[in-house]
Design a protein around this motif. Sequence first.
Motif, PDB file in Angstrom:
ATOM      1  N   ARG A 565       0.787  -1.229   0.000  1.00  0.00           N
ATOM      2  CA  ARG A 565       0.000   0.000   0.000  1.00  0.00           C
ATOM      3  C   ARG A 565       0.820   1.280   0.000  1.00  0.00           C
ATOM      4  O   ARG A 565       0.265   2.367  -0.134  1.00  0.00           O
ATOM      5  CB  ARG A 565      -0.963  -0.030   1.191  1.00  0.00           C
ATOM      6  CG  ARG A 565      -2.162  -0.915   0.949  1.00  0.00           C
ATOM      7  CD  ARG A 565      -2.902  -1.267   2.214  1.00  0.00           C
ATOM      8  NE  ARG A 565      -2.282  -2.391   2.907  1.00  0.00           N
ATOM      9  CZ  ARG A 565      -2.829  -3.014   3.943  1.00  0.00           C
ATOM     10  NH1 ARG A 565      -3.997  -2.616   4.406  1.00  0.00           N
ATOM     11  NH2 ARG A 565      -2.215  -4.036   4.513  1.00  0.00           N
ATOM     12  N   GLY A 566       2.132   1.201   0.144  1.00  0.00           N
ATOM     13  CA  GLY A 566       2.939   2.405   0.053  1.00  0.00           C
ATOM     14  C   GLY A 566       3.026   2.938  -1.365  1.00  0.00           C
ATOM     15  O   GLY A 566       3.420   4.088  -1.581  1.00  0.00           O
ATOM     16  N   TRP A 567       2.648   2.117  -2.361  1.00  0.00           N
ATOM     17  CA  TRP A 567       2.760   2.498  -3.767  1.00  0.00           C
ATOM     18  C   TRP A 567       1.390   2.477  -4.434  1.00  0.00           C
ATOM     19  O   TRP A 567       0.463   1.812  -3.957  1.00  0.00           O
ATOM     20  CB  TRP A 567       3.681   1.529  -4.509  1.00  0.00           C
ATOM     21  CG  TRP A 567       5.141   1.771  -4.302  1.00  0.00           C
ATOM     22  CD1 TRP A 567       6.000   2.423  -5.137  1.00  0.00           C
ATOM     23  CD2 TRP A 567       5.933   1.349  -3.178  1.00  0.00           C
ATOM     24  NE1 TRP A 567       7.272   2.441  -4.606  1.00  0.00           N
ATOM     25  CE2 TRP A 567       7.258   1.787  -3.404  1.00  0.00           C
ATOM     26  CE3 TRP A 567       5.652   0.653  -2.005  1.00  0.00           C
ATOM     27  CZ2 TRP A 567       8.289   1.550  -2.511  1.00  0.00           C
ATOM     28  CZ3 TRP A 567       6.676   0.419  -1.105  1.00  0.00           C
ATOM     29  CH2 TRP A 567       7.980   0.867  -1.362  1.00  0.00           C
ATOM     30  N   SER A 568       1.268   3.166  -5.535  1.00  0.00           N
ATOM     31  CA  SER A 568       0.060   3.100  -6.345  1.00  0.00           C
ATOM     32  C   SER A 568       0.025   1.770  -7.091  1.00  0.00           C
ATOM     33  O   SER A 568       1.009   1.022  -7.112  1.00  0.00           O
ATOM     34  CB  SER A 568       0.017   4.265  -7.334  1.00  0.00           C
ATOM     35  OG  SER A 568      -0.005   5.498  -6.641  1.00  0.00           O
ATOM     36  N   THR A 569      -1.090   1.501  -7.737  1.00  0.00           N
ATOM     37  CA  THR A 569      -1.313   0.203  -8.358  1.00  0.00           C
ATOM     38  C   THR A 569      -0.216  -0.144  -9.355  1.00  0.00           C
ATOM     39  O   THR A 569       0.000   0.563 -10.345  1.00  0.00           O
ATOM     40  CB  THR A 569      -2.674   0.180  -9.071  1.00  0.00           C
ATOM     41  OG1 THR A 569      -3.693   0.519  -8.129  1.00  0.00           O
ATOM     42  CG2 THR A 569      -2.959  -1.193  -9.649  1.00  0.00           C
ATOM     43  N   GLY A 570       0.502  -1.235  -9.083  1.00  0.00           N
ATOM     44  CA  GLY A 570       1.503  -1.759  -9.999  1.00  0.00           C
ATOM     45  C   GLY A 570       2.846  -1.075  -9.984  1.00  0.00           C
ATOM     46  O   GLY A 570       3.783  -1.540 -10.657  1.00  0.00           O
ATOM     47  N   LEU A 571       3.006   0.026  -9.228  1.00  0.00           N
ATOM     48  CA  LEU A 571       4.215   0.837  -9.345  1.00  0.00           C
ATOM     49  C   LEU A 571       5.280   0.513  -8.307  1.00  0.00           C
ATOM     50  O   LEU A 571       6.281   1.224  -8.217  1.00  0.00           O
ATOM     51  CB  LEU A 571       3.856   2.322  -9.265  1.00  0.00           C
ATOM     52  CG  LEU A 571       3.033   2.859 -10.439  1.00  0.00           C
ATOM     53  CD1 LEU A 571       2.741   4.334 -10.259  1.00  0.00           C
ATOM     54  CD2 LEU A 571       3.744   2.605 -11.766  1.00  0.00           C
ATOM     55  N   ALA A 572       5.099  -0.533  -7.492  1.00  0.00           N
ATOM     56  CA  ALA A 572       6.146  -0.940  -6.550  1.00  0.00           C
ATOM     57  C   ALA A 572       7.076  -1.905  -7.270  1.00  0.00           C
ATOM     58  O   ALA A 572       6.925  -3.113  -7.219  1.00  0.00           O
ATOM     59  CB  ALA A 572       5.533  -1.595  -5.317  1.00  0.00           C
ATOM     60  N   GLY A 573       8.036  -1.377  -7.945  1.00  0.00           N
ATOM     61  CA  GLY A 573       8.944  -2.189  -8.746  1.00  0.00           C
ATOM     62  C   GLY A 573       9.455  -1.379  -9.917  1.00  0.00           C
ATOM     63  O   GLY A 573       9.170  -0.180 -10.043  1.00  0.00           O
ATOM     64  N   PRO A 574      10.210  -1.999 -10.810  1.00  0.00           N
ATOM     65  CA  PRO A 574      10.745  -1.265 -11.964  1.00  0.00           C
ATOM     66  C   PRO A 574       9.631  -0.638 -12.797  1.00  0.00           C
ATOM     67  O   PRO A 574       8.563  -1.219 -12.978  1.00  0.00           O
ATOM     68  CB  PRO A 574      11.484  -2.354 -12.749  1.00  0.00           C
ATOM     69  CG  PRO A 574      11.822  -3.391 -11.728  1.00  0.00           C
ATOM     70  CD  PRO A 574      10.692  -3.391 -10.765  1.00  0.00           C
ATOM     71  N   LYS A 575       9.902   0.547 -13.306  1.00  0.00           N
ATOM     72  CA  LYS A 575       8.926   1.246 -14.135  1.00  0.00           C
ATOM     73  C   LYS A 575       9.660   2.092 -15.161  1.00  0.00           C
ATOM     74  O   LYS A 575      10.798   2.518 -14.949  1.00  0.00           O
ATOM     75  CB  LYS A 575       7.989   2.104 -13.294  1.00  0.00           C
ATOM     76  CG  LYS A 575       8.649   2.940 -12.229  1.00  0.00           C
ATOM     77  CD  LYS A 575       7.594   3.565 -11.331  1.00  0.00           C
ATOM     78  CE  LYS A 575       8.218   4.077 -10.039  1.00  0.00           C
ATOM     79  NZ  LYS A 575       8.623   2.966  -9.150  1.00  0.00           N
ATOM     80  N   ALA A 576       8.966   2.320 -16.257  1.00  0.00           N
ATOM     81  CA  ALA A 576       9.514   3.145 -17.331  1.00  0.00           C
ATOM     82  C   ALA A 576       8.682   4.408 -17.460  1.00  0.00           C
ATOM     83  O   ALA A 576       7.531   4.463 -17.023  1.00  0.00           O
ATOM     84  CB  ALA A 576       9.507   2.372 -18.643  1.00  0.00           C
ATOM     85  N   ILE A 577       9.268   5.435 -18.052  1.00  0.00           N
ATOM     86  CA  ILE A 577       8.535   6.668 -18.337  1.00  0.00           C
ATOM     87  C   ILE A 577       8.140   6.614 -19.803  1.00  0.00           C
ATOM     88  O   ILE A 577       8.995   6.666 -20.693  1.00  0.00           O
ATOM     89  CB  ILE A 577       9.389   7.908 -18.062  1.00  0.00           C
ATOM     90  CG1 ILE A 577       9.943   7.870 -16.636  1.00  0.00           C
ATOM     91  CG2 ILE A 577       8.562   9.168 -18.271  1.00  0.00           C
ATOM     92  CD1 ILE A 577      10.924   8.979 -16.346  1.00  0.00           C
ATOM     93  N   ARG A 578       6.852   6.464 -20.059  1.00  0.00           N
ATOM     94  CA  ARG A 578       6.380   6.371 -21.431  1.00  0.00           C
ATOM     95  C   ARG A 578       5.900   7.737 -21.891  1.00  0.00           C
ATOM     96  O   ARG A 578       5.174   8.436 -21.185  1.00  0.00           O
ATOM     97  CB  ARG A 578       5.235   5.360 -21.541  1.00  0.00           C
ATOM     98  CG  ARG A 578       4.883   5.034 -22.986  1.00  0.00           C
ATOM     99  CD  ARG A 578       3.759   4.028 -23.095  1.00  0.00           C
ATOM    100  NE  ARG A 578       2.490   4.615 -22.716  1.00  0.00           N
ATOM    101  CZ  ARG A 578       1.663   4.082 -21.828  1.00  0.00           C
ATOM    102  NH1 ARG A 578       1.998   2.980 -21.204  1.00  0.00           N
ATOM    103  NH2 ARG A 578       0.511   4.663 -21.543  1.00  0.00           N
ATOM    104  N   THR A 579       6.305   8.125 -23.070  1.00  0.00           N
ATOM    105  CA  THR A 579       5.890   9.411 -23.640  1.00  0.00           C
ATOM    106  C   THR A 579       5.158   9.170 -24.945  1.00  0.00           C
ATOM    107  O   THR A 579       5.304   8.134 -25.595  1.00  0.00           O
ATOM    108  CB  THR A 579       7.105  10.310 -23.906  1.00  0.00           C
ATOM    109  OG1 THR A 579       7.963   9.656 -24.858  1.00  0.00           O
ATOM    110  CG2 THR A 579       7.877  10.574 -22.626  1.00  0.00           C
TER     111      THR A 579
END
Length: 732
Positions: A565-579
Amino acid sequence: MKGLLGFALLGIMSAPMVLAQSDLLGVNDSTSVRRIEFSYTDADRYPPRVSVSELRQLTATRAIPRRYRLQRLLGRTKQEDYILNPIELQRDVVRLRQAFQEAGYPHTYVGYAPSTLDRASNTAVIRFEITQGPPVIIQDVGFYAGSRFLALSLDAELREAWIDFRDRTSFEVGDVFTHFELVQIEDKVLSWFKDKGYAFATLTSSVHIYSGINAADISFQVDTGPRGFVDRIEVEGAPAVHRRVILRSLPFEPGDVFSQRDLIEGQRALFALGLFSVVQVETPPQVQDSTVEVRINLESARPRHISAETGYHQRQGITGEGRWTHRNFLDGARTLTLTAQIQTGLLASAGIGALAGRSARGAVVFTQPHLGFNQLRGILEPFIQYERDPLAGASSEIFGFNRREVGVSTTFIYGLEQTRVLSLRYSLSRTKNFTTSTSTDAYDKSVLRLGGTLGWTDNLLRPTRGVIFQPLIEQGGRIESWLGARPFGVNYLKMQLQVAAYWPLSRNVNFSGRFKAGRVWAGGTRSRTLYTSEGTQVIDTQFLQPTEDRFDPLRFYVGGADDVRGWSTGLAGPKAIRTQDRDGEASLEDGVYEPIGGLARLVASAEVRFRLSGPWYGAAFADAGAVSSERAENCVGPFFEDPNRTRDISIQCGFRDTGRITLRQFKVGAGLGLRYDTPIGFVRLDVAAKLNPDPLDLQSSEDALAATGGSQDDSRNTWYRFNVHFSIGQAF
């Protein structure tokens, strides 16, 4: 008039006792209770039987709470609730004494002599002083049928089962005698005999207490009556429903040995059909012989039903569903349901730098009960679904939808209770992904799924005790190859397990814990060699288009209101910045975080929930989870499929996934929550903190993208360490 006179006499008799027992001579009509205390005078000799929290529940006298000002502001309390009433105080003494007597302590003395009055503030401290005394110990227990021991009156086969049940259920010599346990034993014994066919069994008990030695003899007289067999089943009411539909739903038929448990299961099964608003399965008054008549009273529900509901999900925003149901389609308790569901994305709070999802789904659901036997039912469901997947690229379609799926599914479900269910589902569909950055990708999906829910809980909406196991195995893209058909668009094997446990720590404090594990194995070629201006590079096919968009919904993710619950849905882990590209340039306004997910996942959570006041609860929790993907260096594009670099290919660059999880990949969060109990479950508000955030966790996607491009400093925002979740239902 007699009631008023009795009340006045009680007041006259009780007031001197109050004044005589304590320093409360100055009590008046406006004296309030500041504090209530309990103490045992003989705790060194006899361990306290009743806890302080239980004692508070037994007394009507109330003390001003710490949250008095807030509760008064909310209109939930008033000053009069805490005025000291001498008559009620004396009644509390009687209540406490009776509670100890029922708990097996007949000589308990309760007083409040140490109570004090502060005349300056006109408030009293009530101190109940309890001398518990010795308990009543059971010295003999017997079950009889007339003048004989009950076991001797039973046949050999039933005698052995009865002795085993008796030894597990009844009092034991040396136990403390309580009236509550006596009633429980009576009910269990009577139910046991009725489940064995003795429909007319009766039971009486007698207790002889030797007050001089604090001992008790207990005897149970059981009249089993004749063993009965179901003779006739009479159905009353609901003439529109065919009798055979009703009878085949029952777990018994004429000629079966009578069982009270079967009657209860039959009532539950008839309710589950959805055809009746009232169901009563009983044995009417009758001659008590070896035949038992069963009567079923029914009241039909409306055959056609229309319903609509709306709700809110933090990531999908406002949601809605409409449903039209024919409860007895083509007779035979078959149901036909037309459903329309929508997730609008309105007012969604997907998280810092994240994109909200959106979907619309329509389906026709045909349900056939009793496929061979009562507990098995089948469901046929053709459907069409449009979706805006936040993990896929943007689309120019209406409402931004970037995926459409049309198909049909067949499901077989075994089980009646929600905690004992097995399901087998096969779905066949045609999926089309369409985004502005890639060409349209259309493919077929064939998925076989086996899942279940096994275990037990004391309450489905707000469990406090129990264990639930939820295993799942899913196979995609294999059945058609077994049949010799052409390969489908996705090929994988997915397995996952969720275990949740619940345990009460005290009357008002409960612990819950959860563990989740999952692994997906992608079929086909695992990697491809691509070409760049610097040479060649081997890339996992799971990060190449169109495979990436196809497998994004199948990968595991961590983070969200029901996860870490410290993170938003799916964002606890590697993530990319999509443009989104505009004339070949990246737009800072359209930058969003895209979670990468993983082929494997491990999550563990623990929560302690405690009552605050009335329907309000507090919670403290900690979560930890990880997925198997991680960042990879030296990923420099653009990439091409051929050595001449004429056919470019889209790729999710900078990540790798071996399916293995290490300790350093875990993300940990902790926080506090507020719960409000409603008829549909808890309304939850959680505030959680990231204990080991990544740099991107403390930046918005726009700031992170700007820092990458060098247009601003790589700054961090401390407030991004915290996350707020609002949701409905149990966290797990």
